[in-house]
Motif scaffolding. Structure first.
Motif, mmCIF file in Angstrom:
data_model
loop_
_atom_site.group_PDB
_atom_site.id
_atom_site.type_symbol
_atom_site.label_atom_id
_atom_site.label_comp_id
_atom_site.label_asym_id
_atom_site.label_seq_id
_atom_site.Cartn_x
_atom_site.Cartn_y
_atom_site.Cartn_z
ATOM 1 N N ARG A 168 41.475 38.125 36.344
ATOM 2 C CA ARG A 168 40.983 37.609 37.616
ATOM 3 C C ARG A 168 42.023 37.756 38.700
ATOM 4 N N VAL A 169 41.547 37.641 39.919
ATOM 5 C CA VAL A 169 42.446 37.651 41.057
ATOM 6 C C VAL A 169 41.985 36.549 42.001
ATOM 7 N N MET A 207 39.463 31.961 41.845
ATOM 8 C CA MET A 207 39.735 33.135 41.017
ATOM 9 C C MET A 207 38.434 33.881 40.734
ATOM 10 N N ILE A 208 38.418 35.193 41.004
ATOM 11 C CA ILE A 208 37.222 35.989 40.710
ATOM 12 C C ILE A 208 37.559 37.090 39.713
ATOM 13 N N ASP A 209 36.547 37.497 38.922
ATOM 14 C CA ASP A 209 36.752 38.565 37.945
ATOM 15 C C ASP A 209 37.014 39.879 38.673
ATOM 16 N N ILE A 210 37.941 40.651 38.145
ATOM 17 C CA ILE A 210 38.125 41.987 38.726
ATOM 18 C C ILE A 210 37.160 42.944 38.028
ATOM 19 N N GLY A 211 36.977 44.120 38.601
ATOM 20 C CA GLY A 211 36.067 45.100 38.006
ATOM 21 C C GLY A 211 34.635 44.604 38.032
ATOM 22 N N LEU A 225 40.901 46.525 44.439
ATOM 23 C CA LEU A 225 39.536 46.664 44.947
ATOM 24 C C LEU A 225 38.783 45.335 44.941
ATOM 25 N N ALA A 226 39.117 44.469 43.977
ATOM 26 C CA ALA A 226 38.480 43.146 43.984
ATOM 27 C C ALA A 226 38.911 42.386 45.236
#
Ligand SMILES: Nc1ncnc2c1ncn2[C@@H]1O[C@H](COP(=O)(O)OP(=O)(O)OP(=O)(O)O)[C@@H](O)[C@H]1O
Ligand SMILES: [Mg+2]
Lengths: 575, 436
Positions: free
Chosen positions: B75-76, B104-108, B219-220
């Motif tokens: 996550r980021v 926090m959000i999931d990357i990809g 990119l996230a």
């Protein structure tokens, strides 16, 4: 079909491939759903069964799935819905309408969200055709509804075997697609007929009398195709080329300007941005043939490169099945697949995860069979009612490194009727469309008599030889007569092979115009010129080229057109 | 509290395998060895066998090293606190700032629904004629610089970034030389752009596979600024070839059958999943991706540039410090170059076509053939073209560059020799000067 649903449990996860232990039965290629922690159901397809374990490919991202997750088997093969309302739609590879997904989920695609392909509410003006008591077989017309400019046939479902007698038919009226428009009996059971039927995508629809030899030219309005490397209605052709050579631009031109009834655009594993252009522009671009907009004759299947790869594999089959459906109505359909290489790569990814013994470049050994099977679904057919329908398939091929000696290009070349080789050199020199005149070929018939084409081809070939020779002996070592042959070949290239796709006039060169301009071109080729030296020859041809290009930009049969033609004639008369 | 595992049953390449229950695909774990703690990610599950790729590499991991699952994917923090910050390849601070934990959000994350995209419409001006005139850069474009090692591609990247009008810059460094990292940092600083920049920097000194996370993190973050704050985001990724090489390494360790020169068969899909994040929205911001792809052996058919070229919307070829006209391409240019100036397209096509002919003439000359009058004209033209258009030190606005183009043509050719349609010649061919 509505038997008990079987289930299984995940035992292994390798990217989008799951192993699933089951205890009852599974069907090869049936649809299964993986149930996630948060209750979403992820669509999948059974692709291998070994003992009590099935391998399924998931049409979604498999992040977060666990060993032990429940899998539900649907008992049904991966299928599409067929009925009125397919035209103008934009679907993903599994026939979910993307605009509706956007409405429900926002900017991003949402895993496990599936919606009906066809509108359940919309009313269609139904007119019965077959009367009660009529005996029909699969594919025969039960009734019709108008769909845009077409008469959309509601047909006896393609999957019904044998003869069926209509026991009841409804009156004309406005109904939704699920309305029962007739009932039919085969003597053993009675079934309802609605305006929608389903069909498994990997099985060709074959409710027709016979396949015929494609002969009638499909006019694409691209000069180099129609004149030199033509395509027939019901034929197949491919456009291999390295990246940036112009495959997509060419296919977009074909989708707009080809003289066919229905166009199906399969954006398979390529850029989303390219589909957006079609999506946003087609609703407003007029279709000169019908007075409607281009979108009214178009279906877009859009499974672009960042969308799930298993659905990319399915998207090719979805597209061709929709094409077959409209063919069954006696229409000519053009299917544009960009790019079949991405489909082949999807097959390769699957094959790799199944740990099958690989063929060349790790593509599966059965690649050729699948490629052939896809193009075989093209064709001109005589339907049961005597009418003809056709599917023409154009597949873009994206060979690794631009090298045609690779498995997908080679497998395609074995089965297509026309080969339009896009060349890096021509694209670099901005000679568009970059179809190479010496490498391409076609087995179909041109608009122009073969005898005359042969002459032009000869100039192209000899001109090329002179050019090669000049690179060795220099211009001064080349006789002026040879040099003129070279100039003539360059002239064919500049004024006829090259075409400005983005210009409304030059980009759309109809059949009549092609015949007319080609005759003028041949006049130039056949003319004997007397030049004192090469510089004079070069300068003369430059002027002639200029006059011809101006002519190409003048609307057909306009005042401007005649003036430009007069300028050419005057230049020709000077020599 | 999640269980801790102490028995590693296989260590191979940078992948370790343990036996564990109830582990999710893609889940993160921490692997603790004498060398320290590394993040690892679940990449395959087979019954109770769990394979993880260890980002810091497997060196020093013992069969009894500790593996603790975190119950979440990578996550980021999606927050404005990212701005002005510098992180490592695995998301920990590289500056002295605090670890972020907000939102926090999931990357990809999932791809953008194509139905939500709009046709790109804004030119990004760079002041480089080879870009502005011939290969116009467009907001939301994804475009790599193809280059051999040793070219100053990072300088070009930084220069474009500084000239471009964007709101947020996200820099993803993969195997970045430390000097280049400092160069980026200083350039951004000199232009006062640091405070609108986020950096995820994996340097050449860091463990190789750690760079795998960089594009997704960058990119996230970009998606967050574009969709939540309607920002025009420019993402710089250098060097994507390092990313691909890490993918190759993992694939080989997992015994995947390579498709081409050892690279996995899904290289295309892996790259596309990243590049396709470039997007323009109607009612939100945009993401533009400029990347660097170094070409091993200067070979454009190498799987990395080849697959990249099939995905991106063109490429700039950087050769001997110049953007080569052949091979360089902006596929979005036609979305904007009909709105710049009426002569833009014609001039662009004509000048390139003539430059191609110049190259042929040059070839003839080098073989010692007599040069015709026409060849002489081409030779003169080609040299002028290189000086006035291709030289990267030229920094002029588009309109000036177009005028210079016409001037060059008129100094070298007669109108008919250029194949430009007469109407265009009448309006744009420089008059008095060319009469001499
Ligand atoms: N007929 C044409 N006229 C003018 N420009 C063209 C033409 N065809 C291609 N181009 C130029 O080349 C670019 C690339 O073309 P296109 O996208 O069709 O390539 P492609 O072969 O589909 O490449 P890829 O395999 O990467 O998808 C276009 O964006 C355009 O700039
Ligand atoms: Mg393309």
């Amino acid at each position: 079909m509505n038997e008990k649903k079987f289930t299984g449990r995940v035992t292994g996860i390798n990217s989008n491939m799951l192993s699933v232990a089951f205890s009852e039965r599974v069907i090869q290629n049936e649809v299964a759903y993986v149930v996630t922690d948060d209750g979403a159901r992820l669509k999948s397809e059974v692709i291998r069964v070994r003992g009590q374990e099935a391998d399924i490919q998931v049409f979604e991202n498999t992040g977060g799935l666990k060993v032990g997750d429940v899998v539900e088997f649907s008992g049904e093969l991966l299928s599409v819905e067929l009925g009125p309302g397919l035209l103008t739609q934009v679907y993903d590879g599994l026939q979910n309408p993307l605009p509706e997904l956007a409405r429900q989920a926002g900017y991003f695609l949402k895993r496990g969200l599936y919606v009906y392909p066809l509108d359940r509410e919309k009313l269609w003006d139904y007119t019965p055709v077959a009367a009660a008591g009529a005996e029909l077989s699969a594919g025969d017309t039960v009734g019709t509804v108008p769909e845009g400019i077409f008469t959309h046939k509601i047909m006896l479902p393609f999957s019904w075997h044998g003869k069926w007698k209509l026991t009841r038919v409804c009156e004309a009226g406005a109904f939704n697609i699920n309305h029962v428009v007739a009932t039919a009996s085969n003597g053993q059971e009675e079934r309802d007929i609605t305006m929608v039927q389903t069909w498994p995508v990997k099985v060709p629809i074959s409710c027709y009398r016979e396949k015929l030899l494609p002969v009638e030219p499909l006019v694409t309005q691209v000069r180099v195709i129609d004149t030199f490397f033509p395509v027939a209605k019901g034929g197949t052709f491919c456009t291999p080329g390295p990246f940036g050579a112009g495959k997509t631009v060419l296919q977009h031109a074909l989708s707009q300007r080809s003289e066919v009834d229905v166009v199906i655009i399969a954006a398979c594993g390529e850029r989303a941005g390219e589909v957006v252009e079609i999506l946003r522009e087609f609703p407003y671009l007029p279709d000169p043939r019908t007075g409607q907009n281009l979108i009214d004759r178009t279906i877009i299947i859009c499974n672009t490169s960042s969308m799930p790869v298993a659905a990319r594999e399915a998207s090719i089959y979805t597209s061709v099945t929709l094409a077959e459906y409209y063919r069954q109505m006696g229409l000519s359909v053009l299917l544009l697949a960009d790019s079949t290489s991405r489909w082949a790569q999807a097959l390769r990814e699957v094959s790799g995860r199944l740990e099958e013994i690989p063929g060349e470049e790790a593509f599966p050994a059965y690649l050729e069979t699948l490629v052939a099977g896809f193009y075989e679904r093209a064709g001109l057919v005589q339907l049961n009612d005597g009418e003809q329908g056709s599917i023409t398939i154009c597949g873009a091929v994206s060979p690794a490194g631009g090298n045609f000696e690779e498995p997908v290009t080679q497998a395609t070349l074995k089965v297509v009727g026309s080969f339009l080789a896009l060349s890096r050199d021509r694209a670099n020199a901005r000679r568009y469309p970059a179809i190479h005149p010496l490498e391409s070929w076609s087995k179909y018939q041109s608009l122009v008599p073969e005898r005359i084409i042969t002459k032009a081809r000869l100039f192209l070939r000899e001109g090329n030889e002179v050019n090669q020779m000049m690179k060795v002996v220099g211009e001064e070592g080349t006789p002026t007569s040879d040099f003129v042959v070279y100039l003539k070949s360059e002239f064919i290239d500049a004024v006829y092979l090259q075409q400005n796709t983005f210009d409304q006039v030059d980009g759309a060169c109809g059949a009549e115009r092609q015949k007319y301009t080609f005759a003028k071109l041949v006049q130039v080729l056949e003319k004997k010129f007397d030049f004192v030296d090469k510089d004079e020859a070069r300068s003369y041809f430059l002027h002639l080229r200029q006059a011809f290009i101006d002519w190409n930009y003048a609307p057909w049969d306009s005042e401007e057109f005649r003036k430009a033609e007069a300028a050419i004639d005057a230049t020709l008369a000077k020599k | 509290m999640r269980k801790i595992y102490h028995r590693i049953i296989q260590i191979s390449g940078n992948v370790i395998t343990i036996e564990a229950e109830n582990v999710a695909n893609g889940e993160l774990a921490e692997v603790r060895s004498d060398r320290g703690v590394s993040l690892a990610q679940v990449i395959r599950l087979n019954h109770n066998r769990v394979s993880l790729q260890v980002f810091a590499g497997s060196r020093g991991i013992s069969t009894d090293s500790e593996v603790r699952f975190l119950g979440r994917p990578m996550r980021v923090s999606a927050s404005e606190a990212l701005l002005g910050r510098i992180f490592t390849g695995n998301g920990s601070p590289r500056d002295n700032g605090p670890q972020l934990s907000d939102n926090m959000i999931d990357i990809g994350g999932p791809p953008v629904n194509p139905a939500n995209r709009i046709i790109p419409r804004n030119m990004i001006r760079t002041g480089v004629p080879m870009i502005d005139v011939f290969n116009t850069l467009v907001e939301s474009q994804k475009l790599p610089i193809f280059s051999v090692a040793g070219e100053s591609y990072n300088q070009l990247l930084a220069r474009i970034a500084m000239q471009a009008e964007v709101d947020v810059i996200v820099l993803g460094g993969m195997g970045l030389k430390y000097d280049d990292y400092l160069y980026f940092k200083n350039t951004l600083d000199d232009h006062g752009a640091l405070s609108r920049t986020v950096m995820f920097i994996h340097t050449a000194a860091d463990p190789t596979v750690e760079c795998l996370l960089v594009p997704d993190m960058a990119l996230a973050a970009a998606e967050y600024f574009a969709t939540e704050h309607n920002k025009r985001v420019l993402v710089l990724l250098s060097d994507m070839t390092n990313f691909c090489d890490s993918l190759k390494e993992i694939a080989i360790t997992m015994e995947q059958i390579p498709s081409n020169r050892g690279y996995p068969g899904d290289l295309y899909s892996q790259l596309a999943a990243r590049y396709e994040k470039a997007v323009d929205f109607e009612d939100a911001g945009s993401i533009t991706i400029l990347a660097v792809t170094t070409m091993p052996g200067d070979d454009v058919t190498h799987p990395v540039p080849d697959n990249t070229g099939y995905i991106t919307e063109g490429q700039f070829y950087l050769v001997h410090g110049r953007i080569e006209p052949f091979g360089s391409l902006s596929r979005l240019k036609q979305q904007v170059n009909d709105k710049t100036r009426a002569d833009h397209r014609t001039l662009m096509d004509t000048m390139i076509r003539l430059y191609a002919e110049y190259k042929e003439a040059l070839e003839k000359q080098s073989m010692g053939f007599r040069m015709s009058d026409w060849d002489q004209k081409l030779l003169k033209y080609g040299e002028m073209f290189e000086d006035r258009m291709m030289d990267l030190s030229v920094n002029i606005p588009l309109e000036e560059a177009l005028d210079l183009g016409w001037k060059t043509l008129s100094e070298c050719f007669e109108p008919a020799e250029t194949g430009i349609k007469s109407e265009m010649v009448r309006s744009f061919w420089p008059k008095a000067e060319s009469a001499e």
